[in-house]
Each structure stands twice: as structure tokens, then as C-alpha cells.
Motif scaffolding. Structure first.
Motif, PDB file in Angstrom:
ATOM      1  N   ASN A   3       0.772  -1.147  -0.013  1.00 18.76           N
ATOM      2  CA  ASN A   3      -0.139   0.021   0.071  1.00 18.76           C
ATOM      3  C   ASN A   3       0.813   1.211  -0.024  1.00 18.76           C
ATOM      4  OD1 ASN A   3      -2.177  -1.600  -0.076  1.00 18.76           O
ATOM      5  ND2 ASN A   3      -2.408  -1.390   2.264  1.00 18.76           N
ATOM      6  N   GLU A   4       0.561   2.340  -0.723  1.00 20.75           N
ATOM      7  CA  GLU A   4       1.081   3.596  -0.802  1.00 20.75           C
ATOM      8  C   GLU A   4       0.675   4.297   0.405  1.00 20.75           C
ATOM      9  OE1 GLU A   4       3.631   4.990  -3.076  1.00 20.75           O
ATOM     10  OE2 GLU A   4       3.602   2.797  -3.786  1.00 20.75           O
ATOM     11  N   ILE A   5       1.687   5.003   1.097  1.00 22.56           N
ATOM     12  CA  ILE A   5       1.352   5.779   2.183  1.00 22.56           C
ATOM     13  C   ILE A   5       0.870   7.131   1.524  1.00 22.56           C
ATOM     14  CG2 ILE A   5       2.158   7.023   4.050  1.00 22.56           C
ATOM     15  CD1 ILE A   5       4.135   4.952   4.509  1.00 22.56           C
ATOM     16  N   PRO A   6      -0.296   7.591   1.892  1.00 19.01           N
ATOM     17  CA  PRO A   6      -0.677   9.098   1.501  1.00 19.01           C
ATOM     18  C   PRO A   6       0.246  10.196   1.799  1.00 19.01           C
ATOM     19  CG  PRO A   6      -2.678   8.044   2.610  1.00 19.01           C
ATOM     20  CD  PRO A   6      -1.209   7.137   2.690  1.00 19.01           C
ATOM     21  N   ALA A   7       0.343  11.152   0.857  1.00 13.60           N
ATOM     22  CA  ALA A   7       1.454  12.135   1.130  1.00 13.60           C
ATOM     23  C   ALA A   7       1.237  12.877   2.268  1.00 13.60           C
ATOM     24  CB  ALA A   7       1.208  13.263  -0.114  1.00 13.60           C
ATOM     25  N   ASP A   8      -0.181  12.976   2.992  1.00 13.03           N
ATOM     26  CA  ASP A   8      -0.504  13.898   4.099  1.00 13.03           C
ATOM     27  C   ASP A   8      -0.289  12.936   5.157  1.00 13.03           C
ATOM     28  OD1 ASP A   8      -2.629  12.720   3.196  1.00 13.03           O
ATOM     29  OD2 ASP A   8      -3.851  14.332   3.925  1.00 13.03           O
ATOM     30  N   PHE A   9      -0.007  11.636   5.146  1.00 13.28           N
ATOM     31  CA  PHE A   9      -0.135  10.741   6.552  1.00 13.28           C
ATOM     32  C   PHE A   9       0.363  11.091   7.522  1.00 13.28           C
ATOM     33  CE2 PHE A   9       1.496   7.105   8.683  1.00 13.28           C
ATOM     34  CZ  PHE A   9       0.253   6.345   8.864  1.00 13.28           C
ATOM     35  N   PHE A  10       1.685  11.461   7.483  1.00 18.17           N
ATOM     36  CA  PHE A  10       2.507  11.946   8.677  1.00 18.17           C
ATOM     37  C   PHE A  10       1.887  13.091   9.295  1.00 18.17           C
ATOM     38  CE2 PHE A  10       5.142   8.501   7.234  1.00 18.17           C
ATOM     39  CZ  PHE A  10       5.446   7.944   8.500  1.00 18.17           C
ATOM     40  N   SER A  15      -0.990  16.035  13.434  1.00 21.03           N
ATOM     41  CA  SER A  15      -2.018  16.718  13.854  1.00 21.03           C
ATOM     42  C   SER A  15      -2.993  16.295  15.057  1.00 21.03           C
ATOM     43  CB  SER A  15      -2.868  17.139  12.762  1.00 21.03           C
ATOM     44  OG  SER A  15      -3.836  18.026  13.051  1.00 21.03           O
ATOM     45  N   GLU A  16      -3.202  15.004  14.654  1.00 24.67           N
ATOM     46  CA  GLU A  16      -4.072  14.040  15.767  1.00 24.67           C
ATOM     47  C   GLU A  16      -3.462  13.956  17.131  1.00 24.67           C
ATOM     48  OE1 GLU A  16      -4.661  10.335  13.393  1.00 24.67           O
ATOM     49  OE2 GLU A  16      -6.234  11.204  12.361  1.00 24.67           O
ATOM     50  N   LEU A  67      11.882   9.784   8.749  1.00 22.99           N
ATOM     51  CA  LEU A  67      11.491   9.687   7.453  1.00 22.99           C
ATOM     52  C   LEU A  67      12.000  10.849   6.539  1.00 22.99           C
ATOM     53  CD1 LEU A  67       8.534   7.534   8.204  1.00 22.99           C
ATOM     54  CD2 LEU A  67      10.563   6.596   6.944  1.00 22.99           C
ATOM     55  N   GLY A  68      12.390  12.089   7.196  1.00 26.72           N
ATOM     56  CA  GLY A  68      12.613  13.221   6.557  1.00 26.72           C
ATOM     57  C   GLY A  68      11.240  13.985   6.373  1.00 26.72           C
ATOM     58  N   GLU A  69      10.481  13.810   7.300  1.00 23.59           N
ATOM     59  CA  GLU A  69       9.147  14.545   7.137  1.00 23.59           C
ATOM     60  C   GLU A  69       9.154  15.881   7.970  1.00 23.59           C
ATOM     61  OE1 GLU A  69       6.175  13.852   5.277  1.00 23.59           O
ATOM     62  OE2 GLU A  69       7.302  12.037   4.291  1.00 23.59           O
ATOM     63  N   GLU A  70       8.727  16.836   7.457  1.00 21.30           N
ATOM     64  CA  GLU A  70       8.488  18.344   8.170  1.00 21.30           C
ATOM     65  C   GLU A  70       7.513  18.082   9.206  1.00 21.30           C
ATOM     66  OE1 GLU A  70       8.948  21.504   9.678  1.00 21.30           O
ATOM     67  OE2 GLU A  70      10.148  20.942   8.127  1.00 21.30           O
ATOM     68  N   TRP A  71       7.775  18.624  10.519  1.00 21.39           N
ATOM     69  CA  TRP A  71       7.023  18.542  11.595  1.00 21.39           C
ATOM     70  C   TRP A  71       6.787  19.549  12.370  1.00 21.39           C
ATOM     71  CZ3 TRP A  71       8.520  19.390  16.477  1.00 21.39           C
ATOM     72  CH2 TRP A  71       9.869  19.149  16.649  1.00 21.39           C
ATOM     73  N   GLN A  72       7.618  20.825  12.152  1.00 21.93           N
ATOM     74  CA  GLN A  72       7.982  21.671  12.939  1.00 21.93           C
ATOM     75  C   GLN A  72       6.627  22.864  12.739  1.00 21.93           C
ATOM     76  OE1 GLN A  72      11.778  23.141  12.918  1.00 21.93           O
ATOM     77  NE2 GLN A  72      12.513  21.107  14.199  1.00 21.93           N
ATOM     78  N   GLN A  73       6.318  22.983  11.771  1.00 18.93           N
ATOM     79  CA  GLN A  73       5.159  23.704  11.162  1.00 18.93           C
ATOM     80  C   GLN A  73       3.903  23.904  11.880  1.00 18.93           C
ATOM     81  OE1 GLN A  73       5.725  21.063   9.249  1.00 18.93           O
ATOM     82  NE2 GLN A  73       3.909  20.395   8.527  1.00 18.93           N
ATOM     83  N   LEU A  74       3.636  22.746  12.596  1.00 15.22           N
ATOM     84  CA  LEU A  74       2.365  22.756  13.461  1.00 15.22           C
ATOM     85  C   LEU A  74       2.584  23.151  14.834  1.00 15.22           C
ATOM     86  CD1 LEU A  74       0.947  19.081  12.638  1.00 15.22           C
ATOM     87  CD2 LEU A  74       0.212  21.378  11.960  1.00 15.22           C
TER      88      LEU A  74
END
Length: 107
Positions: A3-10, A15-16, A67-74
């Protein structure tokens, strides 16, 4: 195949987790209350509920970083510093919302 992970998954999971932690800080209902309804009667319940939500938030942040995903913007700069220190201190509990741009707690 896989299964492909949706782009906004993380971003969604982060956010949750943020909302879950903020609801726990505000002593509002979370899914944790449904899992352990008997704990509401015990004084340590709110501390434990906050600890669980904080751990969940840190876990999602760690996955984002790995995974190199941005998290700080929230988060506000102060919240980012709390997360990077990883310790849920009384300062985190008392001042989490103080530097939040909206200055409003979750609904």
C-alpha cells in the motif's frame, strides 16, 4: 503489492497526536478515557493520561524526523523546544499554550 502511504499521512498523524496531547492537558475527553474508564476515579489518572499523549506525540515526531518529514510547522517555537527536549516537565504542562499563536485551547 504494498500500500502507498498518502502524502499527508504523517501530517495527519502529527496533527492528531498534537490535538490528543492538548486535550489531555485541558483534561478533556480523549480515546484514552474510553480505554480506561475506571482510571477517572484515581488521582494519578490525569498525569498518566498526559504522559501517554506526550509519548504518542514524541513517537510521531521521531518517525517524521527519521523519514525526513517536516513536523515543526504545526508548533510554536516554544513548543518545538519542549518537544526537542523530550521531557514532559511542569513547564510543558504550564506553558504549552502560552506561546501558541491562537492562545486558544482545543475544542
Amino acid at each position: 503489492m504494498g500500500n502507498e502511504i498518502p502524502a499527508d499521512f504523517f501530517k495527519t498523524k502529527l496533527s492528531e497526536a498534537k490535538i490528543h496531547f492538548e486535550r489531555a492537558l485541558d483534561c478533556k475527553h480523549t480515546e484514552f478515557d474510553d480505554l480506561y474508564p475506571y482510571m477517572i476515579e484515581h488521582p494519578q489518572f490525569f498525569w498518566y493520561k498526559r504522559y501517554v499523549a506526550w509519548s504518542e506525540l514524541l513517537t510521531i515526531v521521531k518517525l517524521c524526523e527519521e523519514l525526513g518529514e517536516e513536523w515543526q510547522q504545526l508548533f510554536s517555537q516554544q513548543q518545538i523546544e519542549y518537544i526537542q527536549k523530550r521531557v514532559m516537565s511542569s513547564k510543558v504542562l504550564d506553558y504549552w499554550f502560552e506561546t501558541n499563536d491562537s492562545k486558544e485551547h482545543v475544542g
